[in-house]
Design an enzyme around this catalytic site. Sequence first.
Site, PDB file in Angstrom:
ATOM      1  N   ASP A   1       0.848  -1.181   0.000  1.00 52.93           N
ATOM      2  CA  ASP A   1       0.000   0.000   0.000  1.00 52.93           C
ATOM      3  C   ASP A   1       0.896   1.248   0.000  1.00 52.93           C
ATOM      4  O   ASP A   1       1.911   1.274   0.690  1.00 52.93           O
ATOM      5  CB  ASP A   1      -0.873  -0.032   1.256  1.00 52.93           C
ATOM      6  CG  ASP A   1      -1.989   0.961   1.146  1.00 52.93           C
ATOM      7  OD1 ASP A   1      -3.068   0.559   0.693  1.00 52.93           O
ATOM      8  OD2 ASP A   1      -1.755   2.155   1.479  1.00 52.93           O
TER       9      ASP A   1
ATOM     10  N   LYS B   1       2.976  14.823 -14.966  1.00 48.91           N
ATOM     11  CA  LYS B   1       1.886  15.775 -15.183  1.00 48.91           C
ATOM     12  C   LYS B   1       0.568  14.990 -15.147  1.00 48.91           C
ATOM     13  O   LYS B   1       0.591  13.780 -15.384  1.00 48.91           O
ATOM     14  CB  LYS B   1       2.073  16.523 -16.509  1.00 48.91           C
ATOM     15  CG  LYS B   1       1.928  15.656 -17.775  1.00 48.91           C
ATOM     16  CD  LYS B   1       0.601  15.876 -18.440  1.00 48.91           C
ATOM     17  CE  LYS B   1       0.301  14.886 -19.480  1.00 48.91           C
ATOM     18  NZ  LYS B   1      -1.032  14.769 -19.952  1.00 48.91           N
TER      19      LYS B   1
ATOM     20  N   HIS C   1       6.612  15.443 -20.761  1.00 51.09           N
ATOM     21  CA  HIS C   1       7.492  14.660 -21.631  1.00 51.09           C
ATOM     22  C   HIS C   1       7.642  15.250 -23.031  1.00 51.09           C
ATOM     23  O   HIS C   1       8.553  14.897 -23.757  1.00 51.09           O
ATOM     24  CB  HIS C   1       7.062  13.179 -21.687  1.00 51.09           C
ATOM     25  CG  HIS C   1       5.867  12.926 -22.534  1.00 51.09           C
ATOM     26  ND1 HIS C   1       4.606  12.820 -22.018  1.00 51.09           N
ATOM     27  CD2 HIS C   1       5.738  12.764 -23.866  1.00 51.09           C
ATOM     28  CE1 HIS C   1       3.751  12.603 -23.007  1.00 51.09           C
ATOM     29  NE2 HIS C   1       4.406  12.559 -24.137  1.00 51.09           N
TER      30      HIS C   1
ATOM     31  N   LYS D   1      11.136  15.604 -26.102  1.00 47.66           N
ATOM     32  CA  LYS D   1      11.024  15.140 -27.498  1.00 47.66           C
ATOM     33  C   LYS D   1      12.028  15.881 -28.371  1.00 47.66           C
ATOM     34  O   LYS D   1      12.112  17.110 -28.328  1.00 47.66           O
ATOM     35  CB  LYS D   1       9.604  15.406 -28.031  1.00 47.66           C
ATOM     36  CG  LYS D   1       8.566  14.396 -27.565  1.00 47.66           C
ATOM     37  CD  LYS D   1       7.216  14.787 -28.115  1.00 47.66           C
ATOM     38  CE  LYS D   1       6.152  13.780 -27.763  1.00 47.66           C
ATOM     39  NZ  LYS D   1       6.077  12.661 -28.669  1.00 47.66           N
TER      40      LYS D   1
ATOM     41  N   GLU E   1      -5.435  13.474 -32.612  1.00 51.79           N
ATOM     42  CA  GLU E   1      -5.259  12.032 -32.387  1.00 51.79           C
ATOM     43  C   GLU E   1      -6.398  11.306 -33.103  1.00 51.79           C
ATOM     44  O   GLU E   1      -7.542  11.752 -33.042  1.00 51.79           O
ATOM     45  CB  GLU E   1      -5.283  11.715 -30.894  1.00 51.79           C
ATOM     46  CG  GLU E   1      -4.072  12.287 -30.162  1.00 51.79           C
ATOM     47  CD  GLU E   1      -4.140  12.104 -28.645  1.00 51.79           C
ATOM     48  OE1 GLU E   1      -3.091  11.910 -28.032  1.00 51.79           O
ATOM     49  OE2 GLU E   1      -5.253  12.174 -28.084  1.00 51.79           O
TER      50      GLU E   1
ATOM     51  N   ASP F   1      -5.573  17.779 -19.846  1.00 47.92           N
ATOM     52  CA  ASP F   1      -4.707  16.674 -20.250  1.00 47.92           C
ATOM     53  C   ASP F   1      -3.550  17.145 -21.128  1.00 47.92           C
ATOM     54  O   ASP F   1      -2.412  16.718 -20.932  1.00 47.92           O
ATOM     55  CB  ASP F   1      -5.533  15.614 -20.994  1.00 47.92           C
ATOM     56  CG  ASP F   1      -4.751  14.327 -21.225  1.00 47.92           C
ATOM     57  OD1 ASP F   1      -3.923  13.986 -20.366  1.00 47.92           O
ATOM     58  OD2 ASP F   1      -4.973  13.669 -22.252  1.00 47.92           O
TER      59      ASP F   1
ATOM     60  N   HIS G   1       1.461  20.292 -22.274  1.00 46.37           N
ATOM     61  CA  HIS G   1       2.208  20.126 -23.527  1.00 46.37           C
ATOM     62  C   HIS G   1       2.068  21.322 -24.476  1.00 46.37           C
ATOM     63  O   HIS G   1       3.049  21.841 -24.997  1.00 46.37           O
ATOM     64  CB  HIS G   1       1.704  18.910 -24.307  1.00 46.37           C
ATOM     65  CG  HIS G   1       1.801  17.608 -23.575  1.00 46.37           C
ATOM     66  ND1 HIS G   1       2.767  17.336 -22.643  1.00 46.37           N
ATOM     67  CD2 HIS G   1       1.057  16.476 -23.680  1.00 46.37           C
ATOM     68  CE1 HIS G   1       2.613  16.102 -22.201  1.00 46.37           C
ATOM     69  NE2 HIS G   1       1.575  15.569 -22.808  1.00 46.37           N
TER      70      HIS G   1
ATOM     71  N   LYS H   1      -9.370  14.106 -29.741  1.00 49.73           N
ATOM     72  CA  LYS H   1      -9.295  12.655 -29.936  1.00 49.73           C
ATOM     73  C   LYS H   1     -10.296  12.232 -31.000  1.00 49.73           C
ATOM     74  O   LYS H   1     -11.269  12.947 -31.258  1.00 49.73           O
ATOM     75  CB  LYS H   1      -9.605  11.938 -28.621  1.00 49.73           C
ATOM     76  CG  LYS H   1      -8.526  12.183 -27.567  1.00 49.73           C
ATOM     77  CD  LYS H   1      -8.660  11.236 -26.406  1.00 49.73           C
ATOM     78  CE  LYS H   1      -7.537  11.417 -25.397  1.00 49.73           C
ATOM     79  NZ  LYS H   1      -6.217  10.993 -25.890  1.00 49.73           N
TER      80      LYS H   1
HETATM   81  P1  NDP Z   1      -2.916   4.279 -14.247  1.00 50.66           P
HETATM   82  O1  NDP Z   1      -4.351   4.549 -13.995  1.00 50.66           O
HETATM   83  O2  NDP Z   1      -2.562   3.182 -15.165  1.00 50.66           O
HETATM   84  O3  NDP Z   1      -2.269   4.137 -12.805  1.00 50.66           O
HETATM   85  C1  NDP Z   1      -0.966   3.714 -12.504  1.00 50.66           C
HETATM   86  C2  NDP Z   1      -0.971   2.800 -11.322  1.00 50.66           C
HETATM   87  O4  NDP Z   1      -1.310   3.514 -10.145  1.00 50.66           O
HETATM   88  C3  NDP Z   1      -1.984   1.676 -11.435  1.00 50.66           C
HETATM   89  O5  NDP Z   1      -1.432   0.578 -12.115  1.00 50.66           O
HETATM   90  C4  NDP Z   1      -2.326   1.382 -10.002  1.00 50.66           C
HETATM   91  O6  NDP Z   1      -1.455   0.394  -9.522  1.00 50.66           O
HETATM   92  C5  NDP Z   1      -2.057   2.676  -9.286  1.00 50.66           C
HETATM   93  N1  NDP Z   1      -3.360   3.312  -9.000  1.00 50.66           N
HETATM   94  C6  NDP Z   1      -4.333   3.603  -9.855  1.00 50.66           C
HETATM   95  N2  NDP Z   1      -5.350   4.222  -9.240  1.00 50.66           N
HETATM   96  C7  NDP Z   1      -5.018   4.319  -7.960  1.00 50.66           C
HETATM   97  C8  NDP Z   1      -5.649   4.869  -6.836  1.00 50.66           C
HETATM   98  N3  NDP Z   1      -6.847   5.455  -6.909  1.00 50.66           N
HETATM   99  N4  NDP Z   1      -5.007   4.800  -5.659  1.00 50.66           N
HETATM  100  C9  NDP Z   1      -3.811   4.248  -5.584  1.00 50.66           C
HETATM  101  N5  NDP Z   1      -3.163   3.719  -6.650  1.00 50.66           N
HETATM  102  C10 NDP Z   1      -3.749   3.759  -7.828  1.00 50.66           C
HETATM  103  O7  NDP Z   1      -2.253   5.643 -14.691  1.00 50.66           O
HETATM  104  P2  NDP Z   1      -1.162   5.945 -15.790  1.00 50.66           P
HETATM  105  O8  NDP Z   1      -0.066   4.950 -15.712  1.00 50.66           O
HETATM  106  O9  NDP Z   1      -1.840   6.148 -17.069  1.00 50.66           O
HETATM  107  O10 NDP Z   1      -0.656   7.380 -15.316  1.00 50.66           O
HETATM  108  C11 NDP Z   1       0.146   7.551 -14.163  1.00 50.66           C
HETATM  109  C12 NDP Z   1       0.456   9.034 -14.050  1.00 50.66           C
HETATM  110  O11 NDP Z   1       1.109   9.475 -15.233  1.00 50.66           O
HETATM  111  C13 NDP Z   1      -0.781   9.904 -13.934  1.00 50.66           C
HETATM  112  O12 NDP Z   1      -0.466  10.979 -13.095  1.00 50.66           O
HETATM  113  C14 NDP Z   1      -1.027  10.377 -15.351  1.00 50.66           C
HETATM  114  O13 NDP Z   1      -1.697  11.579 -15.374  1.00 50.66           O
HETATM  115  C15 NDP Z   1       0.395  10.524 -15.842  1.00 50.66           C
HETATM  116  N6  NDP Z   1       0.545  10.414 -17.287  1.00 50.66           N
HETATM  117  C16 NDP Z   1       0.095   9.315 -17.960  1.00 50.66           C
HETATM  118  C17 NDP Z   1       0.271   9.226 -19.324  1.00 50.66           C
HETATM  119  C18 NDP Z   1      -0.174   8.018 -20.083  1.00 50.66           C
HETATM  120  O14 NDP Z   1      -0.049   8.038 -21.313  1.00 50.66           O
HETATM  121  N7  NDP Z   1      -0.651   6.971 -19.467  1.00 50.66           N
HETATM  122  C19 NDP Z   1       0.926  10.318 -20.092  1.00 50.66           C
HETATM  123  C20 NDP Z   1       1.405  11.375 -19.269  1.00 50.66           C
HETATM  124  C21 NDP Z   1       1.207  11.425 -17.931  1.00 50.66           C
HETATM  125  P3  NDP Z   1      -1.819  -0.556  -8.298  1.00 50.66           P
HETATM  126  O15 NDP Z   1      -3.312  -0.597  -8.169  1.00 50.66           O
HETATM  127  O16 NDP Z   1      -1.208  -1.867  -8.667  1.00 50.66           O
HETATM  128  O17 NDP Z   1      -1.175   0.108  -7.160  1.00 50.66           O
END
Ligand code: NDP
Length: 464
Positions: A85, A138, A168, A172, A206, A225, A230, A316
Amino acid sequence: MTAARTDALVFFGATGDLVHKELFPALQGLVHDGGVRMPFIGVARSPWTTEQLRARAKDSLEQSGRFDPQAFEELAPLLHYISGDYGAPETYVAMRRALGGARHPLLYMAVPPSVFPVVTDALAGAGSTEGARVMIEKPFGRDLASAKELNRTLRRHFPEEDIFRIDHFLGKEPVQNITYTRFANPWLEPVWNRSHIHRVQITMAEDFGVKNRGRFYEEAGAIRDVVQNHLLQLLAIAAMDPPGGAGPDAIGDEKVRLLEHVQPLEARNVVRGQYRGYRSADGVAPDSTVETYVALKLFIDNWRWSGVPFYIRAGKELAMRSTELFVEFKRPPRDLFGETVPPGSSHLRMRIGPDIAVGFGMRVKVHGEQMVGRDVELALTSCPGDAHPPYQRLLSDAMAGNKELFARQEGIEASWRIVEPVLGDATPVFSYEPGSRGPVQADGLTGTDGPWIDPAPPEPTECR
Ligand code: NDP
């Protein structure tokens, strides 16, 4: 405070989409091209094992087309997984154990924004912020007040020089190319202003929807977003004054100064849209008014740009996938040859993706007796895409303590100030068909400035 080189990476949210899409390819690149050798420790709640994390990394590399068996053999043993956790002290005891002798980890928050403070406070409670750097994804906050609050949380535990705020786009190659092209060609500077430029357009189109990220997108929308971060960063790079001096802060200072002079958005200069079908995506409310498209007009209140409109469109499920900056020079003051020179004839186009291109548009005469012209675009450079993932460069810079390609808090706050008046339901949301150019209402936004100029289709070629 740490001036030491990073000796481990801990990434929170290891099971997530971002880590799968961006981090694993970057890690393989760091190991293979950069010779980096350090523990890469993934932390998340899911009850995975290290073997599962390694399998996930392999899947990510295969899906992105970057799988290199030899490089993966070097990467896999460095990957470790901790299940726990984010708020529990035991998670951080396990993390310390996995860190072994490492004293200067880079702590990367790839978790949803609501989890950032939970992790930061728990790290501090476990005494694990000492000597560490923190890299944060972000969006940085949801609005100006929450961005300030998040910054206060981070600054309680980390000095400013150890906080790396990712956007990010800044990692680039083609975005760095905009800065390079502007200031490596001094003839551009005398025409880069209100006297010669009619308007500037930034498009991020997109051709896909929210896929399985509906729940995340419901909290964001296009403005939060991609515009607040960006696309305003792109605008700042396109419009900033030439940096003075050569210090690492010179460009960052100019970008912040520029963003501070952008006028806050007014509702009449914004058109929001939502593609048909968005409301039935997983995690999306059936009556959602979150925008999947936005078109907007901005003005910069300074000597160089006064009166020049800056248009931004992002959406999108549009007809094509392309991100580009289009700088439109003024038309001739009189139509001398009995023909009307179309808007956008004379331009500089800088495409950021999916391919990289710089094109210079001119009007030239058609062969023959008549004084009639046609538009041509000289391709100054083009390349099929980024050779290295942007996260490879950003991680490498953060590990070395180099902040040049990271967003600054003042710039982030200035960007929130710009978009804040039009967040949420401040303007209506119009429906549009998937595969279209977005809602027709956006066409009304450009008025006498001329119609939108759509991105040119990518031309995949050899790099030149
Ligand atoms: P996800 O929703 O895939 O979350 C990442 C991980 O965080 C999950 O696998 C989960 O792992 C954990 N998680 C999700 N929700 C919760 C919650 N409510 N409480 C605690 N843990 C949680 O997000 P992304 O990977 O898409 O994005 C992660 C960060 O990166 C965000 O801040 C997003 O805005 C940013 N971001 C994402 C981009 C993308 O393309 N995906 C691009 C740019 C930025 P577990 O449950 O196993 O702990």
